[in-house]
Each structure stands twice: as structure tokens, then as C-alpha cells.
Enzyme design. Structure first.
Site, mmCIF file in Angstrom:
data_model
loop_
_atom_site.group_PDB
_atom_site.id
_atom_site.type_symbol
_atom_site.label_atom_id
_atom_site.label_comp_id
_atom_site.label_asym_id
_atom_site.label_seq_id
_atom_site.Cartn_x
_atom_site.Cartn_y
_atom_site.Cartn_z
ATOM 1 N N LEU A 213 -18.157 65.317 52.310
ATOM 2 C CA LEU A 213 -18.429 66.482 51.449
ATOM 3 C C LEU A 213 -19.830 66.442 50.842
ATOM 4 O O LEU A 213 -20.081 67.100 49.834
ATOM 5 C CB LEU A 213 -17.364 66.614 50.338
ATOM 6 N N ASN B 32 -22.461 67.706 52.098
ATOM 7 C CA ASN B 32 -23.147 68.979 52.323
ATOM 8 C C ASN B 32 -22.128 70.048 52.745
ATOM 9 O O ASN B 32 -22.436 70.941 53.521
ATOM 10 C CB ASN B 32 -24.208 68.773 53.423
ATOM 11 N N SER C 164 -30.656 68.905 68.987
ATOM 12 C CA SER C 164 -31.329 70.108 68.523
ATOM 13 C C SER C 164 -32.518 70.425 69.413
ATOM 14 O O SER C 164 -33.150 69.519 69.975
ATOM 15 C CB SER C 164 -31.813 69.843 67.093
ATOM 16 N N TYR D 253 -36.384 64.285 60.459
ATOM 17 C CA TYR D 253 -35.134 64.876 60.962
ATOM 18 C C TYR D 253 -35.173 64.966 62.488
ATOM 19 O O TYR D 253 -34.248 64.528 63.178
ATOM 20 C CB TYR D 253 -34.922 66.281 60.362
ATOM 21 N N LYS E 295 -32.931 62.987 65.735
ATOM 22 C CA LYS E 295 -32.237 63.594 66.888
ATOM 23 C C LYS E 295 -32.726 62.939 68.185
ATOM 24 O O LYS E 295 -31.943 62.638 69.075
ATOM 25 C CB LYS E 295 -32.468 65.113 66.924
ATOM 26 N N ASN F 116 -33.262 77.466 53.152
ATOM 27 C CA ASN F 116 -34.524 77.361 53.893
ATOM 28 C C ASN F 116 -34.473 78.216 55.146
ATOM 29 O O ASN F 116 -35.490 78.661 55.642
ATOM 30 C CB ASN F 116 -34.753 75.905 54.346
ATOM 31 N N GLY G 93 -45.758 73.968 60.009
ATOM 32 C CA GLY G 93 -44.822 73.252 60.886
ATOM 33 C C GLY G 93 -43.953 74.155 61.752
ATOM 34 O O GLY G 93 -43.207 73.665 62.589
HETATM 35 N N1 UDP Z 1 -38.193 82.486 58.428
HETATM 36 C C1 UDP Z 1 -38.759 83.466 57.640
HETATM 37 N N2 UDP Z 1 -38.424 83.525 56.322
HETATM 38 C C2 UDP Z 1 -37.531 82.670 55.747
HETATM 39 C C3 UDP Z 1 -36.955 81.676 56.557
HETATM 40 C C4 UDP Z 1 -37.305 81.600 57.898
HETATM 41 O O1 UDP Z 1 -39.566 84.273 58.125
HETATM 42 O O2 UDP Z 1 -37.284 82.766 54.546
HETATM 43 C C5 UDP Z 1 -38.551 82.424 59.861
HETATM 44 C C6 UDP Z 1 -39.167 81.107 60.293
HETATM 45 O O3 UDP Z 1 -40.567 81.155 60.128
HETATM 46 C C7 UDP Z 1 -38.749 81.048 61.763
HETATM 47 C C8 UDP Z 1 -37.406 81.763 61.793
HETATM 48 O O4 UDP Z 1 -37.356 82.538 60.606
HETATM 49 O O5 UDP Z 1 -39.630 81.798 62.550
HETATM 50 C C9 UDP Z 1 -36.225 80.816 61.820
HETATM 51 O O6 UDP Z 1 -36.386 79.891 60.761
HETATM 52 P P1 UDP Z 1 -35.222 78.891 60.358
HETATM 53 O O7 UDP Z 1 -35.725 78.067 59.209
HETATM 54 O O8 UDP Z 1 -33.954 79.640 60.173
HETATM 55 O O9 UDP Z 1 -35.037 78.004 61.668
HETATM 56 P P2 UDP Z 1 -36.083 77.018 62.413
HETATM 57 O O10 UDP Z 1 -37.428 77.175 61.829
HETATM 58 O O11 UDP Z 1 -35.520 75.669 62.210
HETATM 59 O O12 UDP Z 1 -36.055 77.457 63.834
#
Ligand code: UDP
Length: 341
Positions: free
Chosen positions: A35, A37, A126, A151, A155, A197, A296
Site C-alpha cells: 500500500l 502507492n 517500460s 527509474y 527497468k 506528473n 528530459g
Molecule cells: N504532458 C503535458 N502536461 C502535463 C503532463 C504531461 O503536456 O501536465 C505531456 C508530456 O510532455 C508528454 C506526454 O504529455 O509529452 C505524456 O507525459 P506523461 O508524463 O504522462 O508520460 P511520459 O512522459 O512518461 O511518456
């Protein structure tokens, strides 16, 4: 008799949906989750969906004695190992926490499996293992880049550890692209802890009025509309892929197999496409602005899915509209739950 499958992290987002799909496919899921997360309410959602309360152990998988107890109590046929920390940013801030939890957890799971002669495991990997790919779509044989975050490194290392143990443990590594959505009933879904996030929980919370505005991270990328592209996959499709993986493992008792599969739809969608689809299917406006790039972020990535279709016999069936509908439905259910407490 149903084959028992131990699901570590079985109350988390992907874990809880997989537990339901395992039951529907004729397996008996056994859940272990600390639990850290997730919330116990996920167990209640699962119970409502499958009609009974599955065996649940609230314990830490990094403790051999706790884990052994589960293997003593149940004859386990296969393990699906979800339990791990998953926040990229947090992993940069607290790398030791991530290495200790994610590597320590996996190693203890494997040690326990070995001690009890269980030799089938599905590992949550991932698409982050590919980093910023030179070419899209990415294939399973696309070389990995050095991980951008601790992270991502956990993976990559997890896959390596499993490959090194293939002589006694058959493994399926599933490389998830971007899992979103929720069970269509709204009984289980992704539980937001703190400020999200990820794009979809941030978007749904904004539309629900919990956040003021969604910021689109970057509008000047070299893509069709300037925003980043991802391969979003419905969590139910993803859960079904785990069932296929377990079926393949249980059907193959010849040791020495290590397989890796991309689990995506094979289609990339930009952030603006996601927002537009959400607005269209739910008939609600998303308050958003285009902001600066997030450091990133990979510009574009989506999966090549031929291998998983041909070998595992799995394919995603739900589209972006289904994902946006179920994600919003879940947010509405969450709001009801919160207002009742
Ligand atoms: N993203 C965004 N605004 C947010 C969160 C994410 O524009 O508040 C964009 C992010 O730049 C990426 C996409 O949505 O292009 C997916 O982001 P997420 O964090 O969900 O997944 P990941 O980056 O791990 O693929």
C-alpha cells in the site's frame, strides 16, 4: 482447479486491472501489496467486479520471510511482478530509494520463487528503456540507450537480471508504452497521490476543477502539431496482455526462455490530439495553455507491435476515445467517493 498467480503490487493501477482479467480468464489471483502507492479501496473495487475477496497480503516483497509465507500458503504457478516505484522525477531526487526498492524487490521475488521451485514470471518493463529512439516505431530489438533516470535504469537492470536467470526462470518482459484509462465500470482506476506528473490524471483533475489549468509541455517540437507524441494504451488492453503472457508461460514448461514484448497500440498521438479527443468524446472543454518544454521529455515514441501480435497473440482493441471516456468516468467516480467520505 484454477492456477494461482501471485500478483505483486496487485492493488496498483495496472495490477488491479490485471487481477480482474486474471480472474475472468480462469486464474486465481493472489495479491501482495504494501500500500505504499495504492489504497485498500482498490481491493473493494476488485471484489465488486469479481464477486469475491481474493487472497490479499499487506506486506513488503523485499522481506523473504513475508514472501515465503505466501508461497507456503499457496501453490503458485506464476508471478506477475508489478511492485516497484515509478515516478521518474522522484527517482532522480532519491536514486538510492529507487535502486533499493526496485532491485531489492525483484531479487527477493526471484530468490523466493527459486526456493519454492516456481519458474514463471512476467516483469513490468517500460518503453523508457529505449530512451529517445533514433527511429519510430521502436522494435524490441531497437538498442537501448543509457537510461535517462534511475527509474529507467531499474527497468533496464531488471530485464538484465531476469535474462541472467533464464536458465531456471522463464520470463516475459512487457515493455509498456503509456497506460491510461480505467475499468469501464469506474470501480477501479488510477489513484492520484499528490499533484499528478502524468498527462491524463492532470487533465482529468483540471476538468474536474481540482487543478486550474493543464500546461502542455512544449508546442514547438518537430512533430505534426508541435507537441510530443506517445503511444497511449488502455489499461484493460494492457491487463489482457499480462493474461496472455501468463498463459504462454504456464503452457511452456521447458526452461530457458526469456522474451520481451512491446505493449502499445502501434499508433502515436500528440498531446493536442489527446486533449481534442477528450473534449470530443466527453463534450467538455479542457482548460489548457502551451507552456515550456519539460526537461528530459522524449519527443516521439510509439511501438512496433508485430512481434507481440504474432507470438503472444495479443493486440490492443481500445482506441483513444475509449481511453478518454473511461478516464473521465473514473474521475467522476472518484469525486463521488471523495464526497461520500
Ligand atoms: N504532458 C503535458 N502536461 C502535463 C503532463 C504531461 O503536456 O501536465 C505531456 C508530456 O510532455 C508528454 C506526454 O504529455 O509529452 C505524456 O507525459 P506523461 O508524463 O504522462 O508520460 P511520459 O512522459 O512518461 O511518456
Amino acid at each position: 482447479m484454477r492456477n494461482k498467480v501471485l500478483v505483486t503490487g496487485g492493488l496498483g493501477f495496472i495490477g488491479s486491472h490485471t487481477v480482474v482479467c486474471l480472474h475472468e480468464a480462469g486464474f486465481e489471483p493472489i495479491i501482495v501489496d504494501n500500500l505504499s502507492n495504492s489504497e485498500i479501496s482498490a481491493l473493494q473495487g476488485i471484489e465488486e467486479l469479481i464477486g469475491y475477496s481474493p487472497a490479499f497480503y499487506q506486506s513488503d516483497i523485499s522481506e523473504f520471510p513475508f514472501l515465503s509465507k505466501i508461497f507456503e500458503d499457496h501453490e503458485i504457478s506464476a508471478v506477475i511482478h508489478f511492485a516497484a516505484f515509478k515516478a521518474v522525477g522522484e527517482s532522480v531526487e532519491f536514486p538510492l530509494k529507487y535502486y533499493k526498492n526496485n532491485m531489492g524487490g525483484l531479487i527477493t521475488v526471484l530468490e523466493t520463487m527459486k526456493a519454492y521451485n516456481v519458474n514463471s514470471v512476467v516483469f513490468s518493463s517500460s518503453c523508457t528503456v529505449y530512451g529517445e529512439p533514433n527511429q519510430v516505431p521502436v522494435l524490441e530489438i531497437t538498442p537501448m540507450k543509457e537510461a535517462e533516470s534511475p527509474y529507467g535504469a531499474t527497468k533496464q537492470m531488471g530485464e538484465r537480471i531476469l535474462r541472467d536467470n533464464a536458465s531456471w526462470c522463464n520470463t516475459q518482459c512487457l515493455r509498456y508504452f503509456n497506460p491510461i484509462g480505467a475499468h469501464p465500470t469506474g470501480k477501479i482506476g488510477e489513484l492520484p497521490l499528490g499533484i499528478p506528473n502524468n498527462l491524463i490524471p492532470y487533465l482529468t483533475q483540471t476538468v474536474a476543477g481540482i487543478r486550474k489549468e493543464l500546461t502542455v509541455f512544449g508546442g514547438d517540437y518537430d512533430t505534426t502539431d508541435g507537441t510530443c507524441i506517445r503511444d497511449y494504451i488502455h489499461v484493460m488492453d494492457l491487463a489482457e496482455a499480462h493474461v496472455k503472457a501468463v498463459e504462454r508461460l504456464i503452457g511452456n514448461q521447458q526452461l530457458g526462455s526469456f522474451e520481451v514484448f512491446n505493449i502499445g497500440t502501434g499508433k502515436g498521438s500528440s498531446v493536442l490530439e489527446v486533449i481534442n479527443t477528450f473534449e470530443e468524446i466527453n463534450q467538455i472543454k479542457v482548460p489548457y495553455k502551451i507552456g515550456p518544454r519539460r526537461s528530459g521529455d522524449v519527443v516521439k515514441v510509439w511501438a512496433e507491435t508485430n512481434k507481440v501480435e504474432n507470438i503472444l497473440g495479443w493486440k490492443a482493441h481500445r482506441n483513444l476515445s475509449n481511453m478518454m471516456k473511461d478516464a473521465w468516468n473514473w474521475q467522476l467516480e472518484l469525486a463521488k467517493k471523495t464526497s461520500n467520505t
